[in-house]
Motif scaffolding. Sequence first.
Motif, mmCIF file in Angstrom:
data_model
loop_
_atom_site.group_PDB
_atom_site.id
_atom_site.type_symbol
_atom_site.label_atom_id
_atom_site.label_comp_id
_atom_site.label_asym_id
_atom_site.label_seq_id
_atom_site.Cartn_x
_atom_site.Cartn_y
_atom_site.Cartn_z
ATOM 1 N N ARG A 50 36.186 4.555 40.098
ATOM 2 C CA ARG A 50 36.546 4.837 38.698
ATOM 3 C C ARG A 50 38.142 4.307 38.838
ATOM 4 O O ARG A 50 39.134 6.025 38.678
ATOM 5 C CB ARG A 50 36.551 6.010 39.085
ATOM 6 N N SER A 66 35.459 12.468 37.697
ATOM 7 C CA SER A 66 35.353 11.456 36.732
ATOM 8 C C SER A 66 33.883 10.391 37.623
ATOM 9 O O SER A 66 32.627 10.171 36.830
ATOM 10 C CB SER A 66 36.349 9.581 37.192
ATOM 11 N N GLN A 83 33.482 -0.754 32.303
ATOM 12 C CA GLN A 83 33.376 0.530 33.928
ATOM 13 C C GLN A 83 31.803 -1.232 33.978
ATOM 14 O O GLN A 83 31.078 -1.660 32.931
ATOM 15 C CB GLN A 83 32.659 1.851 33.327
#
Length: 176
Positions: free
Chosen positions: A11, A86, A150
């Motif tokens: 992250r 996160s 992501q």
Amino acid sequence: MIDFMVVGLPRSGTTWASAWLTTDTSLCWHDPLYQMHYMDWDERLARPGKSVGVSCTGVWRWIDWLCRHPARKVILHRDIGEVMLSMAQIGLPHSDLEHGATLLEQIDGLHVPFSDLFDLERGKLIWEFLMTDKPYNVDRHKLMIDIEMQPKFSGLTVNKDVTRKLVAEIMDACNE
């Protein structure tokens, strides 16, 4: 041979960095530990005629190998509380990340806040440090900044044999 590496905790922009550093003349692999042992990277990831890099969120666990590897390294730092929050938000474990943040400090290379990836001037410094023979493309960087990305965890293929070997190494190191 791996020419450059981006190392950070999960992250912390490593997926984005991998996409940014992949061009027509370079290839930056993201988290290859899911597929192969780090000792195999130099041989198996190399591509003739391309500058090859790795952007990885787990290789810091093998700090001795990482520090000995001759690749140019950028180390991304993000507040550990932000990282853990996160990770929790997407349902991933984060038990050893505080230790990881400490290990990141031991790596020789260019240490930057992960947010520098998304700044044109500071991003240029990162680019020029890693991509020594490729000109920085400010227009491409501007376009990339607006892309949120992501990994697709649900479609992630994991090599179970490699994972077992890596976990065994971690367990052995913990028992020493």
